[in-house]
Design an enzyme around this catalytic site. Structure first.
Site, PDB file in Angstrom:
ATOM      1  N   ASP A  37       0.870  -1.180   0.000  1.00 43.86           N
ATOM      2  CA  ASP A  37       0.000   0.000   0.000  1.00 43.86           C
ATOM      3  C   ASP A  37       0.907   1.230   0.000  1.00 43.86           C
ATOM      4  OD1 ASP A  37      -2.415   1.579   0.224  1.00 43.86           O
ATOM      5  OD2 ASP A  37      -1.927   1.894   2.330  1.00 43.86           O
ATOM      6  N   SER A  38       0.304   2.373  -0.247  1.00 46.40           N
ATOM      7  CA  SER A  38       1.073   3.612  -0.182  1.00 46.40           C
ATOM      8  C   SER A  38       1.421   3.974   1.263  1.00 46.40           C
ATOM      9  CB  SER A  38       0.256   4.750  -0.796  1.00 46.40           C
ATOM     10  OG  SER A  38      -0.921   4.942  -0.035  1.00 46.40           O
ATOM     11  N   TYR A  45      -0.637   8.580  -2.606  1.00 48.05           N
ATOM     12  CA  TYR A  45      -0.538   8.289  -4.039  1.00 48.05           C
ATOM     13  C   TYR A  45      -1.719   8.929  -4.794  1.00 48.05           C
ATOM     14  CZ  TYR A  45       3.043   4.518  -3.762  1.00 48.05           C
ATOM     15  OH  TYR A  45       4.187   3.794  -3.607  1.00 48.05           O
ATOM     16  N   CYS A  56      -4.234  -1.479  -2.116  1.00 44.13           N
ATOM     17  CA  CYS A  56      -4.335  -0.045  -2.372  1.00 44.13           C
ATOM     18  C   CYS A  56      -5.197   0.108  -3.619  1.00 44.13           C
ATOM     19  CB  CYS A  56      -2.934   0.516  -2.621  1.00 44.13           C
ATOM     20  SG  CYS A  56      -2.911   2.236  -3.147  1.00 44.13           S
ATOM     21  N   ASN A  57      -6.273   0.858  -3.500  1.00 43.12           N
ATOM     22  CA  ASN A  57      -7.182   1.019  -4.645  1.00 43.12           C
ATOM     23  C   ASN A  57      -6.533   1.805  -5.776  1.00 43.12           C
ATOM     24  OD1 ASN A  57     -10.219   0.226  -3.735  1.00 43.12           O
ATOM     25  ND2 ASN A  57      -9.013   0.926  -1.998  1.00 43.12           N
ATOM     26  N   GLU A  72      -2.990   8.979   8.019  1.00 36.72           N
ATOM     27  CA  GLU A  72      -1.537   8.769   8.171  1.00 36.72           C
ATOM     28  C   GLU A  72      -1.011   9.513   9.405  1.00 36.72           C
ATOM     29  OE1 GLU A  72       0.911   6.979   6.473  1.00 36.72           O
ATOM     30  OE2 GLU A  72      -0.610   6.000   5.237  1.00 36.72           O
ATOM     31  N   CYS A 109     -10.942   3.179  -0.700  1.00 36.60           N
ATOM     32  CA  CYS A 109      -9.554   3.471  -0.337  1.00 36.60           C
ATOM     33  C   CYS A 109      -9.300   2.693   0.940  1.00 36.60           C
ATOM     34  CB  CYS A 109      -9.367   4.965  -0.102  1.00 36.60           C
ATOM     35  SG  CYS A 109      -7.755   5.366   0.619  1.00 36.60           S
ATOM     36  N   THR A 110      -8.192   1.980   0.972  1.00 35.05           N
ATOM     37  CA  THR A 110      -7.972   1.080   2.110  1.00 35.05           C
ATOM     38  C   THR A 110      -7.613   1.833   3.400  1.00 35.05           C
ATOM     39  OG1 THR A 110      -5.691   0.756   1.346  1.00 35.05           O
ATOM     40  CG2 THR A 110      -7.337  -0.888   0.685  1.00 35.05           C
ATOM     41  N   HIS A 111      -7.368   3.142   3.294  1.00 33.88           N
ATOM     42  CA  HIS A 111      -7.160   3.925   4.525  1.00 33.88           C
ATOM     43  C   HIS A 111      -8.485   4.171   5.257  1.00 33.88           C
ATOM     44  CE1 HIS A 111      -3.180   4.869   2.923  1.00 33.88           C
ATOM     45  NE2 HIS A 111      -2.880   5.497   4.045  1.00 33.88           N
TER      46      HIS A 111
END
Ligand code: DGL
Length: 273
Positions: free
Chosen positions: A9-10, A41, A72-73, A151, A184-186
């Protein structure tokens, strides 16, 4: 010891998928890489996302992974097909599993999708959803403030709620959707805030569960499932701040992460692996 599964992932977002993979595949060993230094990203041009993703992939191929999960999408939208073509191992992304889960959940076939600028502009979700069922109607919205917030570890509280409220307002104004894909995986890290803003009647879908199911089916098909007795020790790598990563990971998993290191991946050549 058998070969591990690579997860990229980013940043910390892919941990939401990794947790589900570890839950459904408890005998497998995972190697996670988050390119935290260059996160997000989402606002980056496609070419750059592809180059960065290849650098992550090369790092994991050197660790002899048997499967790659693009958790990560944004990277899935821009690189899935290419990686599936080029790599000698199975590669799965998060968009198709997320789309399938949403179709299963929706009653009125009106589905919302939120994600990064890159994912939303790529139209990967509407295309996938409508390729499965062309009666599906999609409302999509990019949410640029969410990834930097996650983040930074800002996952609760009034400031975070305010940001989520303001960002999701356009989607709330079109309130006929019954299902919302966290594209979005976040975003699963702030599910309670998103649910609170959208209301309890909206089903909030993250792709982790369905992605893990797909991973286990593919491993079973290739007869590549692990059958070790001892508990696997997973490895985590970040290109950014070690302590920020550790804090978010330790809050997200039931047990503290054991192996965590900072790595540099941008020195790697960006041509074919
Ligand atoms: N977690 C990522 C995704 O699923 C990317 C977030 C970002 O780097 O912008 O899209």
């Amino acid at each position: 010891m058998g070969q591990p599964i690579g997860v990229i992932d980013s940043g910390v977002g892919g941990l939401t998928v990794a947790r589900e993979l570890m839950r459904q595949l408890p005998k497998e060993r995972f190697i996670y890489l988050g390119d935290t230094k260059r996160c997000p990203y989402g606002p980056r041009p496609e070419q750059e996302v592809r180059a960065f993703t290849w650098q992550m992939v090369r790092f994991l191929l050197a660790k002899d992974i048997k499967m790659l999960v693009i958790a990560c999408n944004t990277a899935t939208a821009f690189t899935l097909r290419e990686l599936q073509r080029e790599l000698p191992i199975p590669v799965i992304g998060v968009i198709e599993p997320g789309a399938r889960a949403a179709i299963k959940a929706s009653k009125n076939k009106r589905i919302g999708v939120i994600g990064t600028e890159g994912t939303i502009e790529s139209k990967a979700y509407p295309n996938k959803l409508m390729s499965i069922d062309d009666e599906i109607r999609v409302n999509d919205l990019s949410c640029p403030p969410f990834v930097p917030m996650v983040e930074e570890g800002i996952l609760t509280g009034d400031q975070a709620l305010g940001i989520v409220e303001r960002t999701l307002q356009p989607l709330k104004d079109m309130n006929h959707i019954d299902t919302l894909i966290l594209g979005c995986t976040h975003y699963p890290l702030i599910t309670p805030l998103i649910q609170q803003v959208m209301g309890e009647s909206i089903q909030v879908i993250s792709s982790g569960e369905e992605t893990a199911r797909e991973a286990s089916l593919i491993l079973a098909y290739h007869d590549a499932l692990e059958n070790r007795k001892e508990k696997p020790v997973h490895e985590f790598y970040t290109t950014g701040d070690l302590e920020k990563f550790r804090q978010i990971a330790n809050n997200w998993f039931d047990e503290p992460v054991q192996v965590l290191e900072v790595v540099e991946i941008d020195g790697a050549k960006s041509s074919a692996y």
